[in-house]
Design a protein around this motif. Structure first.
Motif, PDB file in Angstrom:
ATOM      1  N   TYR A 159      39.189  39.956  37.165  1.00 30.33           N
ATOM      2  CA  TYR A 159      38.082  39.249  36.507  1.00 30.33           C
ATOM      3  C   TYR A 159      38.217  39.437  35.005  1.00 30.33           C
ATOM      4  N   LEU A 160      38.197  38.352  34.256  1.00 30.69           N
ATOM      5  CA  LEU A 160      38.283  38.413  32.808  1.00 30.69           C
ATOM      6  C   LEU A 160      36.907  38.180  32.196  1.00 30.69           C
ATOM      7  N   LYS A 161      36.572  38.988  31.227  1.00 27.38           N
ATOM      8  CA  LYS A 161      35.276  38.877  30.574  1.00 27.38           C
ATOM      9  C   LYS A 161      35.126  37.503  29.921  1.00 27.38           C
ATOM     10  N   ASP A 162      33.960  36.909  30.090  1.00 28.27           N
ATOM     11  CA  ASP A 162      33.626  35.587  29.541  1.00 28.27           C
ATOM     12  C   ASP A 162      34.471  34.463  30.130  1.00 28.27           C
ATOM     13  N   THR A 163      35.275  34.782  31.148  1.00 26.75           N
ATOM     14  CA  THR A 163      36.104  33.754  31.786  1.00 26.75           C
ATOM     15  C   THR A 163      35.808  33.647  33.270  1.00 26.75           C
ATOM     16  N   GLY A 164      35.727  34.781  33.946  1.00 25.86           N
ATOM     17  CA  GLY A 164      35.458  34.792  35.379  1.00 25.86           C
ATOM     18  C   GLY A 164      36.644  35.275  36.185  1.00 25.86           C
ATOM     19  N   LEU A 165      36.623  34.998  37.479  1.00 26.07           N
ATOM     20  CA  LEU A 165      37.678  35.428  38.387  1.00 26.07           C
ATOM     21  C   LEU A 165      38.919  34.559  38.173  1.00 26.07           C
ATOM     22  N   VAL A 166      40.032  35.193  37.811  1.00 22.79           N
ATOM     23  CA  VAL A 166      41.252  34.444  37.519  1.00 22.79           C
ATOM     24  C   VAL A 166      42.364  34.716  38.522  1.00 22.79           C
ATOM     25  N   VAL A 167      42.283  35.815  39.259  1.00 26.63           N
ATOM     26  CA  VAL A 167      43.317  36.147  40.245  1.00 26.63           C
ATOM     27  C   VAL A 167      42.647  36.579  41.540  1.00 26.63           C
ATOM     28  N   ASP A 168      43.059  35.996  42.645  1.00 23.33           N
ATOM     29  CA  ASP A 168      42.616  36.396  43.983  1.00 23.33           C
ATOM     30  C   ASP A 168      43.784  36.140  44.923  1.00 23.33           C
ATOM     31  N   GLU A 169      44.673  37.132  45.006  1.00 20.26           N
ATOM     32  CA  GLU A 169      45.926  36.967  45.734  1.00 20.26           C
ATOM     33  C   GLU A 169      46.140  38.127  46.700  1.00 20.26           C
ATOM     34  N   PRO A 170      46.885  37.912  47.787  1.00 22.99           N
ATOM     35  CA  PRO A 170      47.220  39.013  48.697  1.00 22.99           C
ATOM     36  C   PRO A 170      48.006  40.107  47.979  1.00 22.99           C
ATOM     37  N   SER A 171      47.743  41.348  48.346  1.00 22.81           N
ATOM     38  CA  SER A 171      48.424  42.498  47.726  1.00 22.81           C
ATOM     39  C   SER A 171      49.779  42.717  48.389  1.00 22.81           C
ATOM     40  N   LEU A 172      50.662  41.761  48.208  1.00 26.23           N
ATOM     41  CA  LEU A 172      51.977  41.797  48.834  1.00 26.23           C
ATOM     42  C   LEU A 172      53.058  41.434  47.828  1.00 26.23           C
ATOM     43  N   ALA A 173      54.224  42.027  48.020  1.00 25.83           N
ATOM     44  CA  ALA A 173      55.377  41.712  47.182  1.00 25.83           C
ATOM     45  C   ALA A 173      56.621  41.660  48.058  1.00 25.83           C
ATOM     46  N   ALA A 174      57.473  40.678  47.806  1.00 27.61           N
ATOM     47  CA  ALA A 174      58.738  40.537  48.528  1.00 27.61           C
ATOM     48  C   ALA A 174      59.871  41.009  47.623  1.00 27.61           C
ATOM     49  N   VAL A 175      60.706  41.925  48.130  1.00 28.60           N
ATOM     50  CA  VAL A 175      61.750  42.562  47.329  1.00 28.60           C
ATOM     51  C   VAL A 175      63.105  42.397  47.996  1.00 28.60           C
ATOM     52  N   ASN A 176      64.112  42.138  47.175  1.00 26.44           N
ATOM     53  CA  ASN A 176      65.491  42.117  47.646  1.00 26.44           C
ATOM     54  C   ASN A 176      66.000  43.559  47.639  1.00 26.44           C
TER      55      ASN A 176
END
Length: 342
Positions: A25-42
């Motif tokens: 959440y960014l101040k004066d902007t709102g919710l900007v990221v709502d993503e699964p807590s996952l990462a794909a790695v080689n």
């Protein structure tokens, strides 16, 4: 953990590091990221291939040299390096665009109740990847209660239950502080695991994560009685795709163990509360927040077990980060309890 609204008002970004999803959440902007807590790695090169929704789509479908990992478990960072890389990719460009002229020097992050010092340190080190110079730590229970619109700053009892993917937290709050709280390592993932194990033992069927959705819709439907739901999965013996009819009443029995642990936590919290606050709760009831609060029929089950009114927040999955945002923007005004003059 900090509870100073003055310190939080100086923050410019709020982060909720959840086991299932990461929200910013960014101040004066709102919710900007709502993503699964996952990462794909080689695993051969160590390079990051995908994060968030794209990595979630890869889960269970990758070749051997690509691994989908969760750098965050139960609201606690377990892989600092990977969590930093994931966050930097998710929010880097958005932060640079929103704060091109104003440097981001402070951040707020919510952590599970009674988080260990090592977990607090891991969260602070993870957020340092965003260029923050100072990190304020806030209890998830208080942040979620504010995000639900509960009057946590008033001298009256409010009960919040945050149902996460890896844990469930229950607390009674009054005057902006936690009176009694409990955390159990049981959440939506534990319920899903119990369902998967039941299908494997009773029907010899291995169920993919997407196959749980139809069961979620019918699992707590008390009016359905012995209703059967069609589920598609992989046969344990042959490895071929197979469809079976599952009796939801039998599945409901299989998940009683994790659900009983949650109900026991509610009972312990109520026993630790003063009688006056318990009397308040008899009228106001319990507020459910967290992603797993949207599990169909969960509120009805808790209401039947406790006898209290149970309500689900309007947007239960984002209550914590929205509560942090409200405190950052000064939308919460605590009561002034100044010493009386003689």
């Amino acid at each position: 953990m900090t509870l100073s609204l003055d310190q939080l008002s100086r923050c410019t970004v709020a982060v909720d590091l959840g086991a299932a999803r990461t929200r910013v959440y960014l101040k004066d902007t709102g919710l900007v990221v709502d993503e699964p807590s996952l990462a794909a790695v080689n695993t051969r090169t160590g390079s990051l291939i995908a994060v968030g929704s794209l990595a979630e789509g890869m889960a269970g479908r990758t070749p051997h040299h690509i691994k989908v990992v969760r750098p965050i478990s139960g609201g606690t960072v377990v892989d600092i390096d990977m969590a930093q890389r994931m966050l930097r990719f998710l929010v880097g460009n958005k932060l640079r665009r929103a704060w091109r002229r104003k440097p981001m020097v402070r951040a707020a992050v919510c952590l599970p109740h009674d988080a260990e010092p090592i977990a607090q340190r891991a969260a602070m080190e993870t957020l340092s990847a965003l260029g923050t110079r100072r990190v304020e730590l806030v209890d998830t229970l208080i942040a979620a209660a504010v995000g639900c619109g509960l009057p946590v700053e008033q001298p009256e009892a409010t009960m919040i239950m945050v149902c996460g993917a890896a844990s469930t937290q229950v607390a009674v709050l009054s005057l902006g502080a936690i009176v009694a709280a409990e955390k159990v390592q049981v959440g939506g993932d534990a319920i899903d695991y119990a369902v998967v194990q039941h299908l494997r033992s009773e029907h010899e069927l291995m169920l993919p994560s997407q196959g749980l959705h139809p069961l979620h819709l019918a699992l707590f439907d008390r009016s359905a009685g012995g209703m059967e739901t069609e589920v598609r999965g992989r046969d344990v013996a042959t490895g071929l795709s197979r469809t079976v009819l599952v009796n939801t009443a039998h599945v409901r029995e299989a998940i009683q163990t994790p659900l009983t642990a949650v109900l026991d936590a509610i009972g312990r919290v109520l026993r630790d509360c003063p009688p006056d606050l318990v009397a308040d709760l008899a009228e106001r009831g319990v507020m459910l927040a967290g992603g797993s609060a949207m599990l169909p029929g969960l509120d009805t089950m808790i209401e039947e077990a406790t006898g209290m009114v149970v309500r689900i927040a309007e947007h239960p999955d984002v209550c914590s980060v929205m509560g942090l945002g409200a405190m950052m923007e000064g939308k919460v005004r605590p009561m002034h309890l100044d010493p009386l003059m003689d």
